[in-house]
Structure formats: C-alpha cells, structure tokens
Design a protein around this motif. Structure first.
Motif, mmCIF file in Angstrom:
data_model
loop_
_atom_site.group_PDB
_atom_site.id
_atom_site.type_symbol
_atom_site.label_atom_id
_atom_site.label_comp_id
_atom_site.label_asym_id
_atom_site.label_seq_id
_atom_site.Cartn_x
_atom_site.Cartn_y
_atom_site.Cartn_z
ATOM 1 N N MET A 56 -27.373 29.684 6.491
ATOM 2 C CA MET A 56 -26.214 28.915 6.032
ATOM 3 C C MET A 56 -24.971 29.625 5.728
ATOM 4 S SD MET A 56 -25.891 25.974 3.110
ATOM 5 C CE MET A 56 -25.874 27.363 1.691
ATOM 6 N N ALA A 57 -24.972 30.797 5.532
ATOM 7 C CA ALA A 57 -23.821 31.767 4.981
ATOM 8 C C ALA A 57 -23.176 32.098 6.306
ATOM 9 C CB ALA A 57 -24.289 33.043 4.196
ATOM 10 N N ASP A 58 -23.925 32.448 7.385
ATOM 11 C CA ASP A 58 -23.044 32.591 8.627
ATOM 12 C C ASP A 58 -22.425 31.275 9.100
ATOM 13 O OD1 ASP A 58 -24.277 34.974 8.525
ATOM 14 O OD2 ASP A 58 -26.036 34.421 9.709
ATOM 15 N N LEU A 59 -22.458 30.046 8.597
ATOM 16 C CA LEU A 59 -21.697 28.845 9.312
ATOM 17 C C LEU A 59 -20.381 28.954 8.445
ATOM 18 C CD1 LEU A 59 -24.437 26.007 8.769
ATOM 19 C CD2 LEU A 59 -23.670 27.431 10.808
ATOM 20 N N PRO A 60 -19.279 28.551 9.233
ATOM 21 C CA PRO A 60 -17.922 28.334 8.691
ATOM 22 C C PRO A 60 -18.046 27.010 7.700
ATOM 23 C CG PRO A 60 -17.923 28.132 11.220
ATOM 24 C CD PRO A 60 -19.289 28.133 10.682
ATOM 25 N N LEU A 61 -17.123 27.584 6.782
ATOM 26 C CA LEU A 61 -16.907 26.340 5.657
ATOM 27 C C LEU A 61 -15.829 25.648 5.850
ATOM 28 C CD1 LEU A 61 -17.758 25.499 2.733
ATOM 29 C CD2 LEU A 61 -16.408 27.421 1.840
ATOM 30 N N VAL A 62 -16.016 24.213 5.867
ATOM 31 C CA VAL A 62 -14.823 23.246 6.095
ATOM 32 C C VAL A 62 -14.709 22.389 4.692
ATOM 33 C CG1 VAL A 62 -13.692 21.375 7.256
ATOM 34 C CG2 VAL A 62 -15.188 23.185 8.176
ATOM 35 N N LEU A 63 -13.361 22.600 4.059
ATOM 36 C CA LEU A 63 -13.068 22.192 2.958
ATOM 37 C C LEU A 63 -12.051 21.024 2.821
ATOM 38 C CD1 LEU A 63 -13.192 25.092 0.331
ATOM 39 C CD2 LEU A 63 -15.047 23.309 0.816
ATOM 40 N N LEU A 64 -12.247 19.607 2.729
ATOM 41 C CA LEU A 64 -11.385 18.629 2.610
ATOM 42 C C LEU A 64 -10.708 18.168 1.440
ATOM 43 C CD1 LEU A 64 -13.943 16.353 4.778
ATOM 44 C CD2 LEU A 64 -12.156 17.953 5.750
ATOM 45 N N HIS A 65 -9.394 18.131 1.353
ATOM 46 C CA HIS A 65 -8.738 18.100 0.086
ATOM 47 C C HIS A 65 -8.860 16.723 -0.450
ATOM 48 C CE1 HIS A 65 -5.442 15.662 1.865
ATOM 49 N NE2 HIS A 65 -5.617 16.465 2.884
#
Length: 247
Positions: free
Chosen positions: A1-10
């Motif tokens: 999981m640490a290798d996956l990109p992180l998408v954050l929605l405001h």
C-alpha cells in the motif's frame, strides 16, 4: 500500500489549498495528488441540467485516475472529500487500495440538515458567498483554533470567500442527497485510517468510531486541538498520522 499514490479530496466549502500544510511531508514519502473538486477552486462546474449528486463527483475522480493511468490508489478526503471517497468505493472499489477518512461520517443527512443545505444553496445563488464564513467558521474550526490561531481562521475565511457561488450551491445539493454509506464501508476490505479532530462539532468523534466499527481493517487517530478541518488546524499531527499509517 505504501507504494500506491495518495489522492486526497478536499472539504466543503474550500479547495485543494486546504492540504498545503500537509503537502510537503506527505509528498516527500509518496506521490500525492490533490485535485480541486467540480465547481470549487480551479475546477469548472460542468454545464448540466442533471440533479447534483456525489456520484458525478466520484466519476470525476475515476476519470482523473484514468487520465493519470493509475489503476489503484490510496483514496481519502476530509468532510465532503470523505463523502466522495465513499461514493468512489461504491462505483469502483477495485480502484481503491486503502482509505483515509478525515472529519467525515458515513450516515446520510437527517431531514433538517438536508433542508439547511438546500437553503444555503439557494441563498448563495442569490447573495454570493460573502456571508458564508461568518455562518460556518464556528463549526468548521475547533475552539482552540478560533481562540489561539487567528492566522488559520483568516486563511479559511479567505478560502471560502474565493469559491464560486455556483460550485458551493452544487456541492450542498449533492451532499444533501447522499445515501448512507455504512454498508459501503463494511464491504471495504482494505486498510483504512480514520482521523477526527477532538473538537469537531460537525462530524463528532462518535461518528468516527461508527466508521471504524464498520470498516474491516481500520485505525483511528483523534487529533487534539482540532475541529472539522484537522489537516488545516493541526497539519503536523495529521501528516504524522497518515505517514505512520502508510508505513
């Protein structure tokens, strides 16, 4: 999981600049993607006569992942961003390898809350957004922030005042119609982090516990001295929580 990109929605009613305080430490460890949601920030509101729904916001996220050629990501959001995260989980669970839910809840609005959202949508269309900060800052920000962090209060006011009335109205109408998402979370068999400000008056700590109980693989982090916008109010603590969980 640490290798996956992180998408954050405001959150509502701000834009992706709310992540500025956590951007550097998170981006140093993982690929970080923080889009503006439709009608807010620099993201246009598509011309459409469709009834506003967070399913459309979820499709925006999925389209972004397609454009970036990302098969799977860690997806998360604050407040409204959390609601959209749950909508993506309903629409395309195979695209989500981990979940971060901040200051949000899985339950739908009670009738009074839904009516208040619709009334705000109508008022911002008539009068603009200039009145919104005075109506919302007391519930968006925790007591500690309001008393001790005038810089944060001013910044959130600025973010709200810069939003499009049409985008604010669309988001309120979409959130007013969102479904209960408890069953969606129960089916989300991926690692999950739930973060909540200790002083959050909108989505209280009890709501966070409800989500943790529903999620099969959840961790809870309660952020001291923070309200509904914990990543803005206590960015160092939130970044530390996310990085520790990713590790």
């Amino acid at each position: 999981m640490a290798d996956l990109p992180l998408v954050l929605l405001h959150a509502f009613p701000v834009d992706a600049r709310m992540w500025d305080g956590v951007r550097e430490p998170l981006a140093a460890r993982t690929r970080l993607i923080t889009p503006d949601q439709r009608g807010l920030g620099r993201s246009p509101l598509p011309d459409s006569e469709r009834v506003p729904t967070l399913d459309d916001a979820a499709r925006d996220v999925i389209a972004l992942l397609d454009k970036l050629e990302l098969d799977k990501v860690v997806l998360g959001g604050c407040s409204m961003g959390g609601y959209v995260t749950m909508a993506v989980l309903r629409a395309a669970p195979e695209r989500v390898g981990g979940i971060v839910l901040m200051d949000t809840k899985a339950s739908s609005d009670i009738e009074e809350a839904s009516d208040n959202r619709l009334a705000m949508a109508e008022r911002v269309e008539r009068e603009g957004v200039g009145w919104v900060p005075d109506a919302m800052l007391d519930v968006l920000l925790g007591e500690t922030t309001r008393a001790e962090r005038p810089d944060v209060v001013a910044r959130v006011r600025e973010l709200i005042e810069s939003q499009s009335p049409a985008g604010v109205a669309w988001a309120q109408r979409a959130m007013a119609m969102r479904p209960d998402s408890i069953e969606t979370l129960r089916r989300a068999d991926v690692p999950a982090l739930v973060i909540v400000g200790e002083e959050d008056a909108l989505t209280r700590v009890e709501e966070a516990h409800t989500m943790v109980d529903a999620l099969p693989k959840a961790t809870l982090d309660i952020v001291p001295s923070a309200g509904h916008l914990a990543p803005v109010e206590q960015p160092a603590a939130v970044a530390e929580a996310v990085l520790g969980w990713l590790r």
